[in-house]
Motif scaffolding. Structure first.
Motif, short mmCIF file in Angstrom:
data_model
loop_
_atom_site.label_atom_id
_atom_site.label_comp_id
_atom_site.label_asym_id
_atom_site.label_seq_id
_atom_site.Cartn_x
_atom_site.Cartn_y
_atom_site.Cartn_z
N PRO A 166 -111.34 -25.48 105.24
CA PRO A 166 -109.98 -24.92 105.83
C PRO A 166 -109.40 -24.07 104.81
CG PRO A 166 -110.07 -27.22 106.46
CD PRO A 166 -111.32 -26.96 105.54
N ASN A 167 -108.70 -23.08 105.20
CA ASN A 167 -108.05 -22.03 104.15
C ASN A 167 -107.05 -22.83 103.52
OD1 ASN A 167 -109.86 -19.96 104.75
ND2 ASN A 167 -108.32 -19.15 106.53
N LYS A 168 -106.53 -23.63 104.12
CA LYS A 168 -105.27 -24.31 103.33
C LYS A 168 -105.84 -25.00 102.06
CE LYS A 168 -101.62 -27.87 104.00
NZ LYS A 168 -101.15 -28.96 104.86
N MET A 169 -106.76 -25.85 102.22
CA MET A 169 -107.60 -26.59 101.23
C MET A 169 -108.01 -25.52 100.17
SD MET A 169 -109.82 -29.46 103.04
CE MET A 169 -110.37 -29.99 101.62
N VAL A 170 -108.41 -24.13 100.49
CA VAL A 170 -109.14 -23.55 99.39
C VAL A 170 -108.00 -22.70 98.60
CG1 VAL A 170 -110.48 -21.27 99.19
CG2 VAL A 170 -111.07 -22.80 100.82
N PHE A 171 -106.64 -22.54 99.56
CA PHE A 171 -105.66 -21.76 99.00
C PHE A 171 -104.82 -22.66 97.88
CE2 PHE A 171 -101.22 -20.40 99.25
CZ PHE A 171 -101.26 -19.15 98.58
N GLU A 172 -104.74 -24.05 98.37
CA GLU A 172 -103.88 -24.71 97.56
C GLU A 172 -104.55 -25.71 96.50
OE1 GLU A 172 -102.32 -27.72 100.41
OE2 GLU A 172 -100.85 -26.26 101.12
N ASN A 173 -105.89 -25.45 96.31
CA ASN A 173 -106.59 -26.31 95.17
C ASN A 173 -107.31 -25.38 94.32
OD1 ASN A 173 -106.47 -29.30 96.19
ND2 ASN A 173 -106.88 -28.03 98.03
N PRO A 174 -107.56 -25.81 93.12
CA PRO A 174 -108.12 -24.89 92.00
C PRO A 174 -109.45 -24.52 92.39
CG PRO A 174 -107.37 -26.90 90.84
CD PRO A 174 -107.38 -27.22 92.39
N LEU A 175 -109.74 -23.26 92.03
CA LEU A 175 -111.10 -22.62 92.63
C LEU A 175 -111.90 -21.76 91.29
CD1 LEU A 175 -112.09 -20.70 95.72
CD2 LEU A 175 -112.24 -19.34 93.75
N THR A 176 -113.14 -21.97 90.99
CA THR A 176 -113.96 -21.30 90.31
C THR A 176 -114.51 -20.42 90.74
OG1 THR A 176 -113.94 -23.19 88.57
CG2 THR A 176 -115.39 -21.37 88.18
N ASN A 177 -114.37 -19.05 90.53
CA ASN A 177 -115.38 -17.86 90.96
C ASN A 177 -116.62 -17.52 90.07
OD1 ASN A 177 -116.56 -15.73 92.09
ND2 ASN A 177 -114.73 -14.72 92.76
N PHE A 178 -117.66 -17.80 89.86
CA PHE A 178 -118.64 -17.73 89.12
C PHE A 178 -119.24 -16.35 89.13
CE2 PHE A 178 -118.78 -22.35 89.80
CZ PHE A 178 -118.97 -22.70 88.58
N SER A 179 -118.95 -15.44 90.15
CA SER A 179 -119.43 -14.12 90.36
C SER A 179 -118.25 -13.09 89.84
CB SER A 179 -120.10 -13.82 91.77
OG SER A 179 -120.88 -15.04 92.35
N PHE A 180 -117.20 -13.63 89.54
CA PHE A 180 -116.04 -12.73 89.40
C PHE A 180 -116.54 -11.36 88.40
CE2 PHE A 180 -112.06 -11.26 87.78
CZ PHE A 180 -111.53 -10.91 88.93
N HIS A 181 -116.87 -11.90 87.14
CA HIS A 181 -117.21 -11.07 86.13
C HIS A 181 -118.74 -10.50 86.16
CE1 HIS A 181 -113.35 -11.28 84.35
NE2 HIS A 181 -113.54 -12.71 84.24
N GLY A 182 -119.69 -11.01 87.01
CA GLY A 182 -121.02 -10.71 87.31
C GLY A 182 -121.76 -11.16 85.99
#
Length: 310
Positions: A166-182
């Motif tokens: 659910p979007n609420k869980m993704v929005f409210e909790n920490p998230l690591t984006n491993f692809s952000f910098h490539g």
């Protein structure tokens, strides 16, 4: 018979009065019909124009459709209320507005979780912290994003399972984006014998990792010793790789381990096995060494074993 005639007269009078009112309202009905048609036409024109404008600033089809649809509905409602006013149905307009408010309040309480996910989805679509194809980790789930909707974020785990968060869980909790910098750093932990030349080891490992898979050439290879282990001196070999999928990371790490092992074998550098010293403490109140000495002495003297425990 008189009652029936009287009822028929009342009915005819009522129908005649309604007919007179309809004739009087014909101009208003005509204006209301024209206004209703114009409302539909104008709402559609504005919706199409808004679609073209929004597409220049937002690349989210879900957000674009949502905004244009909401505006279209709002324009239709405004036009509908004007039509009711032209028909002199003001009380109906007030009743409808009150009913819409009450229904909206009730739905807000009943579907607050859905509304929270919806609002979170809108914010995610606007801020764009990640996109389809990115490798992320959130809420203890790790995988690649397959789809982003206004209600859920679909994550495909490396083992193949699809997780709908659910979007609420993704929005409210920490998230690591491993692809952000490539790119992503790979750390390989290794242990070598205490007898090895550490500076030579650094040089050999650095040379071995020069052509590792997907390595970013603009980033230096780092070989850093960080601990005296029980049976080895431990170090970490660190380098950066181009990263878009998880296989880029695990493939590069596997290739690095193979290259380091081959380099160590070619230069007779030892990766030691763990060493354990076993201490057999005390047995039966006597040290085991003393027990063994007593048994050995008894054998030499030809004395039988047993009796006193020896």
């Amino acid at each position: 018979m008189r009652d029936i005639n009287k009822a028929l007269e009342l009915l005819l009078d009522k129908l005649e009065s309604w007919g007179d009112q309809i004739i009087l309202m014909l101009p208003n009905l005509f204006v209301a019909l024209v206004l209703l048609i114009a409302t539909f036409w104008l709402a559609k024109v504005i919706q199409n124009a808004l679609d073209r404008v929004i597409s220049r600033f937002s690349h989210s089809a879900a957000i674009n459709n949502l905004v244009s649809t909401l505006l279209y509905i709002a324009l239709l409602l405004v036009g509908f209320f004007f039509v009711l006013s032209v028909l002199q149905l003001d009380k109906v307009v007030i009743s409808l507005l009150a009913g819409v408010g009450i229904i909206g309040l009730a739905l807000g309480f009943a579907f607050q979780d859905i509304a929270a996910n919806f609002i979170s989805g809108v914010i995610i679509a606007v801020q764009k912290p990640f996109g389809v194809g990115d490798m992320i980790e959130t809420n203890d789930y790790f995988g690649v994003i397959e789809r982003i909707t206004l209600r859920t974020v679909d994550i495909r785990k490396p083992t193949g399972e699809l997780v709908k968060l659910p979007n609420k869980m993704v929005f409210e909790n920490p998230l690591t984006n491993f692809s952000f910098h490539g790119i992503r750093r790979v750390d390989v932990e290794v242990g070598i014998s205490y007898a090895e030349d550490l500076e030579q080891v650094q040089k050999i490992v650095t040379e071995a990792l020069e052509d590792v898979k997907n390595r970013v050439k603009t980033r230096e290879i780092e070989v850093m010793f960080d601990a005296f282990g029980d049976s080895s001196i431990n170090f970490k070999a660190r380098f950066w790789v181009s990263y878009s999928r998880q296989v880029d990371y695990v493939g590069a790490k596997s290739d690095a381990i193979i290259r380091i092992k081959k380099a160590f074998d070619a230069n007779d550098i030892l990766i030691p096995f763990p060493i354990r010293t076993l201490d057999f403490g005390i047995k039966g109140g006597e040290k085991l060494s003393e027990e063994l000495q007593a048994i050995t002495a008894s054998i030499k003297n030809g004395q039988p074993l047993g009796g006193n425990g020896h």
